[in-house]
Design a protein around this motif. Sequence first.
Motif, short mmCIF file in Angstrom:
data_model
loop_
_atom_site.label_atom_id
_atom_site.label_comp_id
_atom_site.label_asym_id
_atom_site.label_seq_id
_atom_site.Cartn_x
_atom_site.Cartn_y
_atom_site.Cartn_z
N MET A 40 -4.94 -5.54 23.94
CA MET A 40 -4.09 -6.67 24.28
C MET A 40 -3.24 -6.73 25.75
O MET A 40 -3.53 -5.89 26.50
CB MET A 40 -2.81 -6.46 23.27
CG MET A 40 -2.10 -5.15 23.50
SD MET A 40 -0.65 -4.86 22.30
CE MET A 40 -1.47 -4.77 20.84
N THR A 41 -2.80 -7.84 25.95
CA THR A 41 -2.23 -8.24 27.27
C THR A 41 -0.88 -7.38 27.16
O THR A 41 -0.28 -6.97 26.21
CB THR A 41 -2.15 -9.59 27.58
OG1 THR A 41 -1.27 -10.32 26.52
CG2 THR A 41 -3.29 -10.29 27.57
N GLN A 42 -0.25 -7.41 28.58
CA GLN A 42 1.16 -6.78 28.73
C GLN A 42 2.11 -7.34 27.60
O GLN A 42 3.20 -6.63 27.26
CB GLN A 42 1.60 -6.78 30.06
CG GLN A 42 0.69 -6.08 31.04
CD GLN A 42 1.01 -4.38 30.78
OE1 GLN A 42 2.10 -4.12 30.20
NE2 GLN A 42 -0.11 -3.87 30.82
N ASN A 43 1.92 -8.53 27.49
CA ASN A 43 2.96 -9.06 26.54
C ASN A 43 2.69 -9.23 25.05
O ASN A 43 3.47 -9.80 24.13
CB ASN A 43 3.40 -10.76 26.83
CG ASN A 43 1.91 -11.73 26.73
OD1 ASN A 43 1.05 -11.04 26.39
ND2 ASN A 43 2.02 -12.87 27.20
N GLY A 44 1.62 -8.41 24.53
CA GLY A 44 1.58 -7.98 23.32
C GLY A 44 0.42 -9.17 22.53
O GLY A 44 0.07 -8.98 21.47
N LYS A 45 -0.32 -9.94 23.26
CA LYS A 45 -1.29 -10.95 22.87
C LYS A 45 -2.70 -10.09 22.64
O LYS A 45 -3.22 -9.72 23.58
CB LYS A 45 -1.45 -12.16 23.47
CG LYS A 45 -2.45 -13.00 23.00
CD LYS A 45 -2.16 -14.36 23.61
CE LYS A 45 -3.43 -15.48 22.86
NZ LYS A 45 -3.50 -16.63 23.66
N ASN B 198 -0.41 -14.14 35.53
CA ASN B 198 -1.67 -14.55 35.82
C ASN B 198 -3.01 -13.64 35.27
O ASN B 198 -4.16 -14.11 35.00
CB ASN B 198 -1.77 -14.35 37.53
CG ASN B 198 -2.85 -15.21 37.95
OD1 ASN B 198 -3.78 -15.77 37.36
ND2 ASN B 198 -3.21 -14.69 39.33
N ASN B 199 -2.79 -12.34 35.22
CA ASN B 199 -3.36 -11.30 34.67
C ASN B 199 -3.80 -11.66 33.17
O ASN B 199 -4.98 -11.57 32.81
CB ASN B 199 -2.98 -10.00 34.93
CG ASN B 199 -4.17 -8.91 34.24
OD1 ASN B 199 -5.22 -9.21 34.47
ND2 ASN B 199 -3.75 -7.93 33.75
N LYS C 281 -10.04 -5.29 35.26
CA LYS C 281 -9.38 -4.77 36.68
C LYS C 281 -7.88 -4.77 36.51
O LYS C 281 -7.28 -3.94 37.01
CB LYS C 281 -9.70 -5.65 37.90
CG LYS C 281 -11.17 -5.60 38.23
CD LYS C 281 -11.75 -4.47 38.86
CE LYS C 281 -13.30 -4.45 39.04
NZ LYS C 281 -14.02 -3.52 39.11
N GLY C 282 -7.40 -5.73 35.77
CA GLY C 282 -5.86 -5.53 35.55
C GLY C 282 -5.33 -4.76 34.45
O GLY C 282 -6.21 -3.65 33.98
N ARG C 283 -4.25 -4.70 34.27
CA ARG C 283 -3.64 -3.60 33.22
C ARG C 283 -3.41 -4.30 31.93
O ARG C 283 -3.22 -5.60 31.78
CB ARG C 283 -2.02 -3.50 33.76
CG ARG C 283 -1.80 -1.86 33.64
CD ARG C 283 -0.24 -2.10 34.50
NE ARG C 283 0.38 -1.03 33.44
CZ ARG C 283 0.58 0.27 33.59
NH1 ARG C 283 0.19 0.71 34.69
NH2 ARG C 283 1.43 0.97 32.75
#
Length: 178
Positions: free
Chosen positions: A145-150, A64-65, A105-107
């Motif tokens: 980048m997002t937590q999944n590496g994007k 979601n983040n 706000k997110g990680r």
Amino acid sequence: MRTFTLIGLLLLSMLAQATVYKWVDKDGKVHYSDEPHANAEVVELKEKTLNQITLPPPQNDSSNNSQVIENMAYQVNITSPEEEATVRDNNGDFEVIATVTPEIKGRYLMVLKLDGQVVGKPQVGGIFKITNIDRGEHTLVVDAMTQNGKVFASSSPRKIFLHQAAMSQTPKKQPKSN
């Protein structure tokens, strides 16, 4: 003696079970007490009352983040060192500081690229400590980048110059004095 103590404790435990009273006040607020009150009714408590609460299934915050992050326009800025700055360090050590705007706000993760090569692992936060870099001209880029590496945002390339004091390997010959 033990028998009297045991009997006394049993009698006390029987007396300790208090009656629970319930009443509604003039404002419509419900009250519970162990002391009787006007218009109070006795509440019957079952021996084995179990509260069963079912929780909704957990939502995957990271996906979601990631969707929220990817749908926004973010900008990564390298705040230090400045463009075409001269960094003087004989060990080749310096610090790179980067920020993301607007604030997230997110990680998320940040990664530093030096001359097109990733330096270290992706990390939380934008303070990078670089060590043992050769002197000369270098280009810095920071990716968010997002937590999944994007990668969702990158800084513009920042050119810096690393200077190190050079010392001659062979000492100069001193003239001999007679």
